[in-house]
Design an enzyme around this catalytic site. Structure first.
Site, short mmCIF file in Angstrom:
data_model
loop_
_atom_site.label_atom_id
_atom_site.label_comp_id
_atom_site.label_asym_id
_atom_site.label_seq_id
_atom_site.Cartn_x
_atom_site.Cartn_y
_atom_site.Cartn_z
N ASP A 9 65.42 82.91 -22.04
CA ASP A 9 64.84 81.83 -21.26
C ASP A 9 63.40 82.21 -20.91
O ASP A 9 63.17 83.15 -20.16
CB ASP A 9 65.69 81.65 -19.99
CG ASP A 9 65.19 80.58 -19.06
OD1 ASP A 9 64.08 80.04 -19.26
OD2 ASP A 9 65.91 80.27 -18.09
N ILE A 10 62.43 81.47 -21.42
CA ILE A 10 61.03 81.80 -21.20
C ILE A 10 60.64 81.75 -19.72
O ILE A 10 59.72 82.43 -19.30
CB ILE A 10 60.10 80.91 -22.05
CG1 ILE A 10 58.71 81.55 -22.18
CG2 ILE A 10 60.04 79.48 -21.51
CD1 ILE A 10 57.85 80.98 -23.28
N ASN A 23 53.90 68.01 -23.55
CA ASN A 23 53.57 66.75 -24.19
C ASN A 23 52.17 66.33 -23.75
O ASN A 23 51.57 66.96 -22.88
CB ASN A 23 54.63 65.67 -23.89
CG ASN A 23 54.75 65.38 -22.42
OD1 ASN A 23 53.77 65.20 -21.71
ND2 ASN A 23 55.98 65.32 -21.93
N GLY A 31 63.44 69.71 -22.73
CA GLY A 31 63.37 71.03 -23.35
C GLY A 31 62.66 72.07 -22.51
O GLY A 31 62.80 72.11 -21.29
N VAL A 32 61.86 72.90 -23.17
CA VAL A 32 61.16 73.99 -22.49
C VAL A 32 60.17 73.43 -21.47
O VAL A 32 59.97 74.02 -20.40
CB VAL A 32 60.49 74.95 -23.50
CG1 VAL A 32 59.30 74.33 -24.18
CG2 VAL A 32 60.10 76.25 -22.83
N ASP A 33 59.56 72.30 -21.75
CA ASP A 33 58.61 71.68 -20.84
C ASP A 33 59.27 71.38 -19.49
O ASP A 33 58.77 71.77 -18.43
CB ASP A 33 58.06 70.41 -21.48
CG ASP A 33 56.86 69.81 -20.75
OD1 ASP A 33 56.25 70.49 -19.91
OD2 ASP A 33 56.54 68.64 -21.04
N SER A 120 57.16 72.81 -30.88
CA SER A 120 57.41 71.64 -31.74
C SER A 120 58.74 71.67 -32.50
O SER A 120 59.03 70.75 -33.25
CB SER A 120 56.27 71.39 -32.74
OG SER A 120 55.16 70.84 -32.09
N THR A 121 59.57 72.70 -32.32
CA THR A 121 60.79 72.79 -33.13
C THR A 121 62.01 72.13 -32.48
O THR A 121 63.05 72.03 -33.12
CB THR A 121 61.15 74.25 -33.46
OG1 THR A 121 61.40 74.95 -32.24
CG2 THR A 121 60.03 74.91 -34.23
N GLY A 122 61.88 71.67 -31.26
CA GLY A 122 62.99 70.99 -30.59
C GLY A 122 62.98 69.51 -30.92
O GLY A 122 63.12 69.12 -32.08
#
Length: 169
Positions: A9-10, A23, A31-33, A120-122
């Site tokens: 988890d970042i 975004n 997601g991560v955002d 960008s991979t999610g």
């Protein structure tokens, strides 16, 4: 420069800066955002609103920097990666630029330890292996060499891709 990969988890990473897969609105999302905005608290959103009011958000392939609020980092670098459109809309170049802009900001702010998610991979659907190759090559080829770069993978598939690219187990 040490480059490593972890599965985790970042928002829990202790680094000078963590990178947010943001975004264009900079106002949080999924997601991560969303995870970074939730874990970091209102201070991150307040900083993003100031940037948005000043410049109208953040373009695809660009990045901006804010404080990290309640996260165990000093900064959050918000990078906007491209939505995958079958590679016909300059997605590889835009993703490379997003990673490069993060490193430009790291250099400007004296950041020595930076943690990247898989940008960008999610929900943006960029192919994971191609994105990882772009990320690793950009970090290796960029003029700025922080002491440590950590790729933080949220899923096992991405983690295995980065392990293979970096030659680690």
């Amino acid at each position: 420069m040490e480059i490593s990969v972890i599965l985790g988890d970042i928002t829990k990473i202790k680094a000078d800066a963590i990178v947010n897969a943001a975004n264009t609105s900079l106002l949080g999302g999924g997601g991560v955002d969303g995870a970074i905005h939730r874990a970091g608290g209102k201070a991150i959103l307040d900083d993003c609103v100031k940037i948005r009011n000043k410049q109208g958000g953040c373009a695809v392939g660009e990045a901006v920097i804010t404080g990290a609020g309640e996260l165990p980092a000093q900064y959050v670098i918000h990078a906007v990666g491209p939505v995958w459109k079958n590679g016909r809309s300059q997605e590889p170049e835009l993703l490379q630029r997003a990673y490069s802009r993060c490193l430009d900001l790291a250099a400007t702010h004296g950041i020595q330890v930076i943690a990247f998610p898989c940008i960008s991979t999610g929900i943006y659907r960029f192919p994971k292996k191609e994105a990882a190759i772009i990320a690793v090559n950009t970090v290796r080829q960029h003029a700025y060499k922080p002491a440590r770069v950590i790729f933080v993978c949220f899923d096992q598939e991405s983690y295995a891709i980065y392990q293979a690219l970096l030659g680690v187990q």
